[in-house]
Design a protein around this motif. Structure first.
Motif, PDB file in Angstrom:
ATOM      1  N   LYS A   1       0.507  -1.055  -0.182  1.00  0.00           N
ATOM      2  CA  LYS A   1      -0.080  -0.228  -0.187  1.00  0.00           C
ATOM      3  C   LYS A   1       0.999   1.133  -0.180  1.00  0.00           C
ATOM      4  CE  LYS A   1      -4.437   2.053   2.177  1.00  0.00           C
ATOM      5  NZ  LYS A   1      -5.062   1.634   3.314  1.00  0.00           N
ATOM      6  N   VAL A   2       1.993   1.081   0.858  1.00  0.00           N
ATOM      7  CA  VAL A   2       2.486   1.982   0.896  1.00  0.00           C
ATOM      8  C   VAL A   2       3.460   2.658  -0.285  1.00  0.00           C
ATOM      9  CG1 VAL A   2       3.347   2.652   3.247  1.00  0.00           C
ATOM     10  CG2 VAL A   2       4.784   1.012   1.485  1.00  0.00           C
ATOM     11  N   GLU A   3       3.310   1.832  -1.307  1.00  0.00           N
ATOM     12  CA  GLU A   3       4.448   2.411  -2.549  1.00  0.00           C
ATOM     13  C   GLU A   3       2.999   2.652  -3.572  1.00  0.00           C
ATOM     14  OE1 GLU A   3       7.177  -0.105  -4.254  1.00  0.00           O
ATOM     15  OE2 GLU A   3       8.346  -0.576  -2.517  1.00  0.00           O
ATOM     16  N   LEU A   4       1.608   1.667  -3.716  1.00  0.00           N
ATOM     17  CA  LEU A   4       0.950   2.477  -4.463  1.00  0.00           C
ATOM     18  C   LEU A   4       0.695   4.258  -4.462  1.00  0.00           C
ATOM     19  CD1 LEU A   4      -1.849   0.333  -3.611  1.00  0.00           C
ATOM     20  CD2 LEU A   4      -0.557   0.687  -5.254  1.00  0.00           C
ATOM     21  N   ALA A   5       1.071   4.616  -2.773  1.00  0.00           N
ATOM     22  CA  ALA A   5       0.995   6.439  -3.298  1.00  0.00           C
ATOM     23  C   ALA A   5       2.390   7.021  -4.312  1.00  0.00           C
ATOM     24  CB  ALA A   5       1.247   6.354  -1.914  1.00  0.00           C
ATOM     25  N   ASP A   6       3.524   6.791  -3.744  1.00  0.00           N
ATOM     26  CA  ASP A   6       4.314   6.718  -4.615  1.00  0.00           C
ATOM     27  C   ASP A   6       4.567   6.735  -6.435  1.00  0.00           C
ATOM     28  OD1 ASP A   6       5.963   7.763  -2.114  1.00  0.00           O
ATOM     29  OD2 ASP A   6       6.859   6.503  -2.491  1.00  0.00           O
ATOM     30  N   LEU A   7       3.501   5.214  -6.507  1.00  0.00           N
ATOM     31  CA  LEU A   7       3.106   5.367  -8.162  1.00  0.00           C
ATOM     32  C   LEU A   7       2.168   6.355  -8.248  1.00  0.00           C
ATOM     33  CD1 LEU A   7       3.741   3.119 -10.609  1.00  0.00           C
ATOM     34  CD2 LEU A   7       1.528   1.801  -9.540  1.00  0.00           C
ATOM     35  N   GLY A   8       1.423   6.150  -8.053  1.00  0.00           N
ATOM     36  CA  GLY A   8       0.033   7.234  -7.564  1.00  0.00           C
ATOM     37  C   GLY A   8       0.656   8.756  -8.093  1.00  0.00           C
ATOM     38  N   LEU A   9       2.002   8.631  -7.584  1.00  0.00           N
ATOM     39  CA  LEU A   9       1.850  10.511  -7.608  1.00  0.00           C
ATOM     40  C   LEU A   9       2.809  10.495  -8.591  1.00  0.00           C
ATOM     41  CD1 LEU A   9       1.817  12.804  -6.016  1.00  0.00           C
ATOM     42  CD2 LEU A   9       4.236  12.723  -5.410  1.00  0.00           C
ATOM     43  N   ALA A  10       3.959   9.484  -9.177  1.00  0.00           N
ATOM     44  CA  ALA A  10       4.151   9.537 -10.582  1.00  0.00           C
ATOM     45  C   ALA A  10       3.447   9.561 -11.474  1.00  0.00           C
ATOM     46  CB  ALA A  10       5.228   8.308 -10.253  1.00  0.00           C
ATOM     47  N   ALA A  11       2.737   8.312 -11.820  1.00  0.00           N
ATOM     48  CA  ALA A  11       1.293   8.580 -12.467  1.00  0.00           C
ATOM     49  C   ALA A  11       0.660   9.932 -12.934  1.00  0.00           C
ATOM     50  CB  ALA A  11       0.605   7.528 -12.298  1.00  0.00           C
ATOM     51  N   LEU A  12       0.246  10.317 -11.574  1.00  0.00           N
ATOM     52  CA  LEU A  12       0.000  11.657 -11.430  1.00  0.00           C
ATOM     53  C   LEU A  12       0.956  13.163 -12.824  1.00  0.00           C
ATOM     54  CD1 LEU A  12      -2.737  12.748 -10.732  1.00  0.00           C
ATOM     55  CD2 LEU A  12      -1.640  13.471  -8.328  1.00  0.00           C
ATOM     56  N   PHE A  13       1.890  12.477 -12.874  1.00  0.00           N
ATOM     57  CA  PHE A  13       2.627  13.699 -13.467  1.00  0.00           C
ATOM     58  C   PHE A  13       3.337  13.010 -14.782  1.00  0.00           C
ATOM     59  CE2 PHE A  13       1.497  15.271  -8.894  1.00  0.00           C
ATOM     60  CZ  PHE A  13       1.551  16.227  -9.193  1.00  0.00           C
ATOM     61  N   HIS A  14       2.893  12.196 -15.001  1.00  0.00           N
ATOM     62  CA  HIS A  14       3.460  11.359 -16.231  1.00  0.00           C
ATOM     63  C   HIS A  14       4.209  12.508 -17.114  1.00  0.00           C
ATOM     64  CE1 HIS A  14       0.143  10.704 -17.668  1.00  0.00           C
ATOM     65  NE2 HIS A  14       0.646  10.141 -19.016  1.00  0.00           N
ATOM     66  N   ASP A  15       2.570  12.980 -17.774  1.00  0.00           N
ATOM     67  CA  ASP A  15       2.750  14.230 -18.633  1.00  0.00           C
ATOM     68  C   ASP A  15       3.488  15.547 -18.401  1.00  0.00           C
ATOM     69  OD1 ASP A  15       2.247  13.137 -21.216  1.00  0.00           O
ATOM     70  OD2 ASP A  15      -0.383  12.689 -20.516  1.00  0.00           O
ATOM     71  N   MET A  16       3.789  15.888 -17.192  1.00  0.00           N
ATOM     72  CA  MET A  16       4.265  16.924 -16.551  1.00  0.00           C
ATOM     73  C   MET A  16       4.883  17.474 -18.323  1.00  0.00           C
ATOM     74  SD  MET A  16       4.176  18.451 -14.393  1.00  0.00           S
ATOM     75  CE  MET A  16       4.443  18.993 -12.874  1.00  0.00           C
ATOM     76  N   GLY A  17       5.811  16.584 -18.518  1.00  0.00           N
ATOM     77  CA  GLY A  17       6.864  17.511 -20.051  1.00  0.00           C
ATOM     78  C   GLY A  17       5.893  18.531 -20.433  1.00  0.00           C
ATOM     79  N   LYS A  18       4.553  18.145 -20.553  1.00  0.00           N
ATOM     80  CA  LYS A  18       3.693  18.673 -21.782  1.00  0.00           C
ATOM     81  C   LYS A  18       3.655  20.134 -21.499  1.00  0.00           C
ATOM     82  CE  LYS A  18       1.269  14.648 -23.587  1.00  0.00           C
ATOM     83  NZ  LYS A  18       0.054  14.505 -23.577  1.00  0.00           N
ATOM     84  N   SER A  19       4.195  20.301 -20.569  1.00  0.00           N
ATOM     85  CA  SER A  19       3.798  21.727 -19.751  1.00  0.00           C
ATOM     86  C   SER A  19       5.096  22.903 -20.647  1.00  0.00           C
ATOM     87  CB  SER A  19       4.673  22.029 -17.774  1.00  0.00           C
ATOM     88  OG  SER A  19       5.060  21.453 -18.158  1.00  0.00           O
ATOM     89  N   THR A  20       5.946  22.046 -21.859  1.00  0.00           N
ATOM     90  CA  THR A  20       7.044  23.109 -21.549  1.00  0.00           C
ATOM     91  C   THR A  20       6.146  22.873 -23.578  1.00  0.00           C
ATOM     92  OG1 THR A  20       8.556  21.020 -22.807  1.00  0.00           O
ATOM     93  CG2 THR A  20       8.727  22.205 -21.328  1.00  0.00           C
ATOM     94  N   ILE A  21       5.118  22.114 -23.327  1.00  0.00           N
ATOM     95  CA  ILE A  21       4.639  22.117 -25.017  1.00  0.00           C
ATOM     96  C   ILE A  21       3.539  23.831 -25.139  1.00  0.00           C
ATOM     97  CG2 ILE A  21       2.689  21.354 -27.060  1.00  0.00           C
ATOM     98  CD1 ILE A  21       4.007  18.550 -25.895  1.00  0.00           C
ATOM     99  N   PRO A  22       3.880  24.526 -26.077  1.00  0.00           N
ATOM    100  CA  PRO A  22       2.761  26.194 -25.720  1.00  0.00           C
ATOM    101  C   PRO A  22       0.869  25.538 -25.458  1.00  0.00           C
ATOM    102  CG  PRO A  22       4.145  26.708 -27.493  1.00  0.00           C
ATOM    103  CD  PRO A  22       4.724  24.492 -27.525  1.00  0.00           C
ATOM    104  N   MET A  23       0.605  26.121 -25.621  1.00  0.00           N
ATOM    105  CA  MET A  23      -1.029  25.575 -25.677  1.00  0.00           C
ATOM    106  C   MET A  23      -1.108  26.053 -26.733  1.00  0.00           C
ATOM    107  SD  MET A  23      -1.648  24.929 -21.955  1.00  0.00           S
ATOM    108  CE  MET A  23      -2.862  25.292 -22.183  1.00  0.00           C
ATOM    109  N   GLU A  24      -1.359  26.443 -26.911  1.00  0.00           N
ATOM    110  CA  GLU A  24      -1.264  26.435 -28.937  1.00  0.00           C
ATOM    111  C   GLU A  24      -1.898  25.192 -29.702  1.00  0.00           C
ATOM    112  OE1 GLU A  24       0.041  29.209 -27.365  1.00  0.00           O
ATOM    113  OE2 GLU A  24       0.908  29.553 -29.185  1.00  0.00           O
ATOM    114  N   VAL A  25      -0.803  24.097 -29.281  1.00  0.00           N
ATOM    115  CA  VAL A  25       0.238  23.032 -30.342  1.00  0.00           C
ATOM    116  C   VAL A  25      -1.165  21.752 -29.346  1.00  0.00           C
ATOM    117  CG1 VAL A  25       1.380  21.310 -30.372  1.00  0.00           C
ATOM    118  CG2 VAL A  25       1.991  24.176 -30.684  1.00  0.00           C
TER     119      VAL A  25
END
Ligand SMILES: [Fe+2]
Ligand SMILES: [Fe+2]
Length: 543
Positions: free
Chosen positions: A304-328
């Motif tokens: 269970k303790v590791e589920l939270a870490d995985l959930g958090l990692a999954a939550l930010f898996h697409d963080m790199g999209k913040s470098t892509i302009p909104m118009e795109v």
């Protein structure tokens, strides 16, 4: 709440013509569940979004101008037209439930451009603790103007919704009523007062509604949790976009709550992933991927303790999209080659964005892996392409499955329409062992079901039903739990029965059978409502 002020008066001639004219009770004649009905519902949702937009303009304009000012003409006229069009059979009800807007029982899905407007109305309603606004045919121009003036002149910090309602009555405003936000009450049997935790299924009242209410309460909690997690993803993505700092604490807490619910009732939490909004695609997608990853990891046997870490990692898996302009990101049409280059870079950019954010002093490996590996594919046919030998982590492999499933079943701004969950699963199974880890994919299918949660099916009785839970019986995985939503003629039924398709009758045969899968996306049928408001309605009817 207040006395009804609806009077039948003829609609004044000079009022604007409806945009969509139809025979007065046409909508009542069209069978619920039919294709025509879906189209009509869709139109209503579109008009509902316009109503929200105009209401927002009206409120904003009323903060600046007097109620008789010509600046108010446009939003007032537009609102009247919309109300006259939509309120033919029954008043128009705009509802707020767990930070989602609904028109009646239909979820108002807004696109990226409409987001700001929706948020503004959600905030305004929340400030007053308004759960619903009801507009009926009796409403006139003066009522809307007076109401808007009142709405902006009173301060929700020191007035209550009752005060507002009293003022509405005092000023003779007709055709607009307010509903309070609903606090769901858990019905409790004697001797169990205060005991609302899991494992209290025995607190069923004399009519057997107790445990159902408890279930509903759990679902409402899950919806709340979902909204909270989506909110924190929004804040953090925005912070990253603006180069600011952010804390992951709030997100982690929200994820933890969701995990607690998941352990109790996996299906209820997975049902939330059907609440896919067009708009906050990235946020909802991130939350859905997180929920699906947690569910899969839970089946894999993660502690269970590791589920939270995985959930958090999954939550930010697409963080790199913040470098892509909104118009795109929000581009409705095809991507250019440059756009694709930017898109393909998002896994690597994600690792960089995450490492720049404060709050992660020491970037956990799992978070980096989630971002870096989620498009790689088991056979490395995806991206980024590497020149060094690489082993994809378990986190990465879980993420690839959860990410692909959610991306394909959701609609997104820059891509085509969503695919039916069962079609997506078939497509994924055809790539088992190639794009996806075969063992994990098998476990994933067990988790969402061969006929996944949210699918629309036709039973042998000709009734339509929605899949709400995968089968518990391993030998009969193609027989999930469903909720009936229409009668054999296709008329929608409220609170239809829940059927365990593995149940057998006296003859030893199965009581009900699925005769075909219906592509709910083809019919533009939104099954998410069967995981949300229907339950809330049920509680309301047994106060
Ligand atoms: Fe991605
Ligand atoms: Fe993704």
């Amino acid at each position: 709440m207040s006395e009804s002020k609806i009077k039948e008066v003829p609609v004044a001639e000079e009022q604007a013509e409806p945009i969509l004219t139809h025979e007065k009770s046409l909508s009542q004649k069209i069978g619920r569940g039919s294709e025509a009905r879906d189209i009509l519902d869709q139109q209503m949702v579109m008009l509902g979004i316009q109503l929200v937009t105009q209401l927002n303009v009206l409120i904003k304009t009323s903060r600046i101008y007097e109620r008789t000012n010509a600046a108010l003409d446009k939003p007032v006229d537009a609102m009247l037209t919309l109300i006259k069009t939509m309120a033919q059979d029954q008043p128009v009800t705009l509802r707020l439930q767990n930070d989602f807007l609904f028109l009646g029982n239909s979820h108002l899905k807004v696109n990226a451009q409409q987001m700001a407007v929706a948020t503004s109305i959600i905030d305004a309603l929340n400030a007053w603790k308004i759960g619903g606004m009801i507009f009926s045919l009796t409403v006139e121009s003066k009522d809307l103007r007076e109401f808007a003036a009142l709405f902006v002149s009173l301060d929700p910090d020191n007035k209550t919704i009752e005060d507002l309602q009293k003022e509405i009555t005092a000023r003779g405003i007709v055709g607009i009523e307010l509903e309070e936000q609903r606090q769901l009450q858990i019905r409790q049997g004697p001797g169990t007062a205060g005991n609302t935790g899991p494992g209290t299924a025995g607190n069923t009242g004399p009519d057997g509604t107790g445990s159902a209410d408890l279930k509903v309460q759990r679902k409402m909690n899950a919806m709340n949790g979902y909204a909270k997690v989506a909110g924190s993803v929004g804040t953090l993505t925005q912070a990253s976009r603006e180069g600011g700092t952010a804390s992951f604490k709030q997100a982690k807490r929200a994820i933890q709550n969701i995990i607690d619910l998941m352990v109790d009732d996996e299906a209820a939490v997975l049902g939330l992933t059907t609440l896919r909004c067009h708009d906050q695609y990235t946020h909802n997608h991130s939350v859905n991927v997180s929920l699906l990853s947690i569910a899969l990891a839970n089946r894999v046997g993660y502690p269970k303790v590791e589920l939270a870490d995985l959930g958090l990692a999954a939550l930010f898996h697409d963080m790199g999209k913040s470098t892509i302009p909104m118009e795109v990101l929000n581009k409705p049409g095809e991507f250019t080659d440059d756009d694709w280059v930017a898109m393909r870079n998002h896994p690597t950019e994600g690792v960089l964005s995450l490492s720049k954010m404060r709050g992660i002093t020491n970037l956990p490996g799992r978070m980096a892996a989630a971002s870096f590996e989620h498009h790689m594919n088991q056979d490395f046919s995806g991206y980024p392409k590497l020149t060094v030998p690489w082993t994809i982590s378990l986190t990465g492999r879980i993420l690839t499955i959860a990410d692909c499933y959610d991306a394909m079943t959701s609609s997104r701004v820059y891509r085509r329409e969503p695919m039916a969950p069962s079609k997506v699963l078939n497509m994924m199974l055809s790539k088992s062992g190639k794009s996806f880890d075969a063992v994990l994919l098998k476990l994933f299918v067990n988790c969402v079901g061969i006929i996944p949660i949210g699918s629309l099916v036709m039973l042998e009785t000709s009734e339509l039903a929605v899949v709400i839970k995968p089968a518990t019986d391993k030998a009969n995985t193609e027989r999930p739990f469903v909720r009936v939503i229409t009668d054999p003629q296709g008329n929608e039924v409220d609170h239809g029965r829940e059927v365990d398709l593995t149940e057998k009758g006296e003859t030893g045969d199965f009581r009900d059978n699925i005769i075909r899968l219906i592509d709910n996306t083809e019919y533009k049928f939104d099954t998410s409502r069967y995981f949300t408001l229907q339950d809330a309605e049920k509680v309301r009817q047994h106060p």
